[in-house]
Design a protein around this motif. Sequence first.
Motif, PDB file in Angstrom:
ATOM      1  N   ALA A  70     -65.775   2.692 -46.333  1.00 36.92           N
ATOM      2  CA  ALA A  70     -67.175   2.278 -46.328  1.00 36.92           C
ATOM      3  C   ALA A  70     -67.274   0.776 -46.482  1.00 36.92           C
ATOM      4  O   ALA A  70     -68.073   0.119 -45.807  1.00 36.92           O
ATOM      5  CB  ALA A  70     -67.956   2.978 -47.435  1.00 36.92           C
ATOM      6  N   THR A  71     -66.449   0.197 -47.347  1.00 37.13           N
ATOM      7  CA  THR A  71     -66.451  -1.258 -47.538  1.00 37.13           C
ATOM      8  C   THR A  71     -66.013  -1.964 -46.269  1.00 37.13           C
ATOM      9  O   THR A  71     -66.590  -2.963 -45.857  1.00 37.13           O
ATOM     10  CB  THR A  71     -65.529  -1.653 -48.708  1.00 37.13           C
ATOM     11  OG1 THR A  71     -65.985  -0.981 -49.890  1.00 37.13           O
ATOM     12  CG2 THR A  71     -65.514  -3.126 -48.941  1.00 37.13           C
ATOM     13  N   ALA A  72     -64.979  -1.442 -45.620  1.00 29.54           N
ATOM     14  CA  ALA A  72     -64.457  -2.048 -44.401  1.00 29.54           C
ATOM     15  C   ALA A  72     -65.496  -1.987 -43.279  1.00 29.54           C
ATOM     16  O   ALA A  72     -65.613  -2.931 -42.487  1.00 29.54           O
ATOM     17  CB  ALA A  72     -63.168  -1.369 -43.975  1.00 29.54           C
ATOM     18  N   SER A  73     -66.249  -0.900 -43.215  1.00 27.70           N
ATOM     19  CA  SER A  73     -67.235  -0.788 -42.134  1.00 27.70           C
ATOM     20  C   SER A  73     -68.467  -1.631 -42.406  1.00 27.70           C
ATOM     21  O   SER A  73     -69.221  -1.952 -41.483  1.00 27.70           O
ATOM     22  CB  SER A  73     -67.639   0.675 -41.927  1.00 27.70           C
ATOM     23  OG  SER A  73     -68.309   1.166 -43.065  1.00 27.70           O
ATOM     24  N   ASP A  74     -68.685  -2.045 -43.669  1.00 24.02           N
ATOM     25  CA  ASP A  74     -69.815  -2.905 -44.007  1.00 24.02           C
ATOM     26  C   ASP A  74     -69.524  -4.385 -43.740  1.00 24.02           C
ATOM     27  O   ASP A  74     -70.431  -5.186 -43.670  1.00 24.02           O
ATOM     28  CB  ASP A  74     -70.206  -2.742 -45.473  1.00 24.02           C
ATOM     29  CG  ASP A  74     -70.852  -1.401 -45.757  1.00 24.02           C
ATOM     30  OD1 ASP A  74     -71.279  -0.732 -44.783  1.00 24.02           O
ATOM     31  OD2 ASP A  74     -70.926  -1.008 -46.933  1.00 24.02           O
ATOM     32  N   GLU A  75     -68.240  -4.729 -43.603  1.00 24.58           N
ATOM     33  CA  GLU A  75     -67.865  -6.113 -43.386  1.00 24.58           C
ATOM     34  C   GLU A  75     -68.131  -6.498 -41.933  1.00 24.58           C
ATOM     35  O   GLU A  75     -67.932  -5.696 -41.024  1.00 24.58           O
ATOM     36  CB  GLU A  75     -66.390  -6.325 -43.715  1.00 24.58           C
ATOM     37  CG  GLU A  75     -66.089  -6.149 -45.192  1.00 24.58           C
ATOM     38  CD  GLU A  75     -64.592  -6.259 -45.472  1.00 24.58           C
ATOM     39  OE1 GLU A  75     -63.806  -6.507 -44.543  1.00 24.58           O
ATOM     40  OE2 GLU A  75     -64.225  -6.080 -46.642  1.00 24.58           O
ATOM     41  N   PRO A  76     -68.593  -7.721 -41.718  1.00 30.65           N
ATOM     42  CA  PRO A  76     -68.834  -8.160 -40.321  1.00 30.65           C
ATOM     43  C   PRO A  76     -67.522  -8.211 -39.552  1.00 30.65           C
ATOM     44  O   PRO A  76     -66.484  -8.567 -40.088  1.00 30.65           O
ATOM     45  CB  PRO A  76     -69.427  -9.555 -40.469  1.00 30.65           C
ATOM     46  CG  PRO A  76     -69.398  -9.903 -41.912  1.00 30.65           C
ATOM     47  CD  PRO A  76     -68.913  -8.722 -42.686  1.00 30.65           C
ATOM     48  N   GLN A  77     -67.589  -7.816 -38.314  1.00 27.44           N
ATOM     49  CA  GLN A  77     -66.414  -7.825 -37.452  1.00 27.44           C
ATOM     50  C   GLN A  77     -66.210  -9.228 -36.895  1.00 27.44           C
ATOM     51  O   GLN A  77     -67.139  -9.880 -36.462  1.00 27.44           O
ATOM     52  CB  GLN A  77     -66.616  -6.841 -36.297  1.00 27.44           C
ATOM     53  CG  GLN A  77     -66.842  -5.416 -36.745  1.00 27.44           C
ATOM     54  CD  GLN A  77     -65.612  -4.826 -37.428  1.00 27.44           C
ATOM     55  OE1 GLN A  77     -64.500  -5.090 -37.005  1.00 27.44           O
ATOM     56  NE2 GLN A  77     -65.844  -4.091 -38.499  1.00 27.44           N
ATOM     57  N   GLU A  78     -64.934  -9.688 -36.897  1.00 24.59           N
ATOM     58  CA  GLU A  78     -64.624 -11.002 -36.337  1.00 24.59           C
ATOM     59  C   GLU A  78     -64.565 -10.886 -34.815  1.00 24.59           C
ATOM     60  O   GLU A  78     -64.101  -9.901 -34.266  1.00 24.59           O
ATOM     61  CB  GLU A  78     -63.279 -11.496 -36.882  1.00 24.59           C
ATOM     62  CG  GLU A  78     -63.382 -11.863 -38.345  1.00 24.59           C
ATOM     63  CD  GLU A  78     -62.097 -12.537 -38.810  1.00 24.59           C
ATOM     64  OE1 GLU A  78     -61.427 -13.180 -37.995  1.00 24.59           O
ATOM     65  OE2 GLU A  78     -61.789 -12.388 -39.994  1.00 24.59           O
ATOM     66  N   GLN A  79     -65.055 -11.891 -34.142  1.00 24.32           N
ATOM     67  CA  GLN A  79     -65.067 -11.882 -32.680  1.00 24.32           C
ATOM     68  C   GLN A  79     -63.973 -12.759 -32.154  1.00 24.32           C
ATOM     69  O   GLN A  79     -63.612 -13.755 -32.559  1.00 24.32           O
ATOM     70  CB  GLN A  79     -66.415 -12.395 -32.170  1.00 24.32           C
ATOM     71  CG  GLN A  79     -67.555 -11.564 -32.670  1.00 24.32           C
ATOM     72  CD  GLN A  79     -67.789 -10.312 -31.813  1.00 24.32           C
ATOM     73  OE1 GLN A  79     -67.367 -10.257 -30.670  1.00 24.32           O
ATOM     74  NE2 GLN A  79     -68.429  -9.335 -32.378  1.00 24.32           N
TER      75      GLN A  79
END
Length: 79
Positions: A70-79
């Motif tokens: 859940a924490t990982a999916s809340d973090e913004p994804q790097e482009q």
Amino acid sequence: MPELPDDVAAMTYEQARDELVLVVQRLETGDQPLETSLDLWERGEALAARCQQWLDGARQRLDAARAQSATASDEPQEQ
């Protein structure tokens, strides 16, 4: 929780579960002397407690994995 006998504390979940099944089967026959039945009951309680320890540990690991996911999916994804 009372301390488990060393042999029970060293058991895997499957070992404790399988022996617990055998203990219950022996108790269900009702042909054991009282002292033996009491010993079997105490052994069964220790085995059940060991199984519960394993299940509680598994639940904690699942909860931690879910929280991490859940924490990982809340973090913004790097482009």
